[in-house]
Design a protein around this motif. Structure first.
Motif, mmCIF file in Angstrom:
data_model
loop_
_atom_site.group_PDB
_atom_site.id
_atom_site.type_symbol
_atom_site.label_atom_id
_atom_site.label_comp_id
_atom_site.label_asym_id
_atom_site.label_seq_id
_atom_site.Cartn_x
_atom_site.Cartn_y
_atom_site.Cartn_z
ATOM 1 N N ASP A 36 0.824 -1.218 0.000
ATOM 2 C CA ASP A 36 0.000 0.000 0.000
ATOM 3 C C ASP A 36 0.856 1.266 0.000
ATOM 4 O O ASP A 36 0.351 2.370 -0.162
ATOM 5 N N TYR A 37 2.149 1.117 0.193
ATOM 6 C CA TYR A 37 3.134 2.193 0.178
ATOM 7 C C TYR A 37 2.744 3.345 1.102
ATOM 8 O O TYR A 37 2.977 3.284 2.284
ATOM 9 N N ASN A 38 2.129 4.379 0.588
ATOM 10 C CA ASN A 38 1.835 5.563 1.403
ATOM 11 C C ASN A 38 0.362 5.679 1.783
ATOM 12 O O ASN A 38 -0.111 6.752 2.131
ATOM 13 N N GLY A 39 -0.360 4.577 1.699
ATOM 14 C CA GLY A 39 -1.767 4.580 2.059
ATOM 15 C C GLY A 39 -2.702 4.953 0.931
ATOM 16 O O GLY A 39 -3.911 5.028 1.135
ATOM 17 N N THR A 40 -2.179 5.186 -0.264
ATOM 18 C CA THR A 40 -3.031 5.568 -1.389
ATOM 19 C C THR A 40 -3.106 4.488 -2.463
ATOM 20 O O THR A 40 -3.886 4.611 -3.390
ATOM 21 N N TYR A 41 -2.300 3.455 -2.352
ATOM 22 C CA TYR A 41 -2.274 2.408 -3.380
ATOM 23 C C TYR A 41 -3.473 1.474 -3.242
ATOM 24 O O TYR A 41 -3.769 0.989 -2.158
ATOM 25 N N SER A 42 -4.141 1.227 -4.328
ATOM 26 C CA SER A 42 -5.193 0.214 -4.361
ATOM 27 C C SER A 42 -4.608 -1.142 -4.734
ATOM 28 O O SER A 42 -5.138 -2.180 -4.385
ATOM 29 N N TYR A 43 -3.491 -1.108 -5.452
ATOM 30 C CA TYR A 43 -2.809 -2.314 -5.902
ATOM 31 C C TYR A 43 -1.338 -2.205 -5.492
ATOM 32 O O TYR A 43 -0.835 -1.114 -5.280
ATOM 33 N N THR A 47 -1.956 3.111 -7.865
ATOM 34 C CA THR A 47 -3.371 3.397 -7.668
ATOM 35 C C THR A 47 -4.250 2.706 -8.707
ATOM 36 O O THR A 47 -5.450 2.577 -8.512
ATOM 37 N N THR A 48 -3.647 2.302 -9.812
ATOM 38 C CA THR A 48 -4.368 1.574 -10.860
ATOM 39 C C THR A 48 -3.543 0.358 -11.254
ATOM 40 O O THR A 48 -2.369 0.242 -10.892
ATOM 41 N N ILE A 49 -4.169 -0.520 -12.000
ATOM 42 C CA ILE A 49 -3.468 -1.714 -12.483
ATOM 43 C C ILE A 49 -3.721 -1.867 -13.971
ATOM 44 O O ILE A 49 -4.775 -1.470 -14.474
ATOM 45 N N SER A 50 -2.750 -2.384 -14.683
ATOM 46 C CA SER A 50 -2.889 -2.676 -16.106
ATOM 47 C C SER A 50 -1.929 -3.806 -16.439
ATOM 48 O O SER A 50 -1.061 -4.159 -15.632
ATOM 49 N N ASN A 57 -4.973 -12.039 -14.925
ATOM 50 C CA ASN A 57 -5.940 -12.482 -15.921
ATOM 51 C C ASN A 57 -6.870 -11.327 -16.260
ATOM 52 O O ASN A 57 -7.590 -10.839 -15.401
ATOM 53 N N ASP A 58 -6.871 -10.933 -17.495
ATOM 54 C CA ASP A 58 -7.774 -9.861 -17.928
ATOM 55 C C ASP A 58 -8.839 -10.389 -18.879
ATOM 56 O O ASP A 58 -9.318 -9.689 -19.745
ATOM 57 N N GLY A 59 -9.176 -11.651 -18.722
ATOM 58 C CA GLY A 59 -10.165 -12.272 -19.592
ATOM 59 C C GLY A 59 -9.526 -13.239 -20.576
ATOM 60 O O GLY A 59 -10.205 -13.993 -21.247
ATOM 61 N N ASN A 119 -9.782 -7.071 -9.784
ATOM 62 C CA ASN A 119 -10.425 -6.737 -8.506
ATOM 63 C C ASN A 119 -9.921 -7.601 -7.364
ATOM 64 O O ASN A 119 -9.967 -7.197 -6.211
ATOM 65 N N ASN A 120 -9.446 -8.792 -7.661
ATOM 66 C CA ASN A 120 -8.923 -9.684 -6.635
ATOM 67 C C ASN A 120 -7.442 -9.424 -6.324
ATOM 68 O O ASN A 120 -6.841 -10.153 -5.546
ATOM 69 N N LEU A 121 -6.874 -8.409 -6.925
ATOM 70 C CA LEU A 121 -5.467 -8.079 -6.705
ATOM 71 C C LEU A 121 -5.287 -6.838 -5.845
ATOM 72 O O LEU A 121 -4.166 -6.379 -5.643
ATOM 73 N N ARG A 122 -6.353 -6.311 -5.321
ATOM 74 C CA ARG A 122 -6.252 -5.117 -4.476
ATOM 75 C C ARG A 122 -5.466 -5.439 -3.203
ATOM 76 O O ARG A 122 -5.447 -6.577 -2.748
#
Length: 144
Positions: A36-43, A47-50, A57-59, A119-122
């Motif tokens: 979470d590093y500084n408390g703002t990371y979702s992943y 803050t985003t994932i790609s 898995n993206d489908g 969503n399962n990688l948060r």
């Protein structure tokens, strides 16, 4: 496959490896704080994932470098480091932690794997399994 994560290792095996070299498994809260590093990371990669940031898995099949056989993991450092300079905190393989769940029967894992959707990688998602469980989607990291 020397630069790839070790997979198909039980919690006991991961703990023994760490102990042999004077390391240990991180607690799930240590793992979370780094991801979470500084408390703002979702992943664990920001803050985003790609697909340019993590193996997941993206489908379709998660096989970013086109390996010819399973487990289709990506090498350590294939994706950029984030936060505290750590790589692969989202996706690729679940990572065992030192923490025990449910009165000694299960151990926590964090980070998700290449087989999961974004969503399962948060950073707050966790998984658990018995300490003898092994899978091509489960590995570990050591801390000092």
């Amino acid at each position: 496959m020397g630069n790839y994560p070790v997979v198909c290792v039980s919690w006991y095996g991961a703990k023994a490896f760490c102990g042999h070299y004077g390391y240990r498994l991180p607690t799930q809260w240590e793992w979370h704080a780094v991801a979470d590093y500084n408390g703002t990371y979702s992943y664990g990669c920001g803050t985003t994932i790609s697909k340019s940031k993590a193996n997941y898995n993206d489908g379709g099949y998660a096989n970013p470098i086109g390996l010819s056989s399973y487990p289709y993991t990506s090498p350590v450092g294939y994706y950029s480091s984030y936060g505290y300079g750590m790589c692969d905190m989202a996706g690729n393989v679940w990572q065992w932690t030192a923490d025990i769940y449910d009165q000694q029967h299960y151990r926590y894992m964090r980070g998700g794997s290449k087989d999961l959707y974004q969503n399962n990688l948060r950073v707050w998602v966790r998984n658990n399994a018995t300490p003898v469980y092994t899978s091509p989607a489960v590995g570990f990291r050591c801390v000092r």
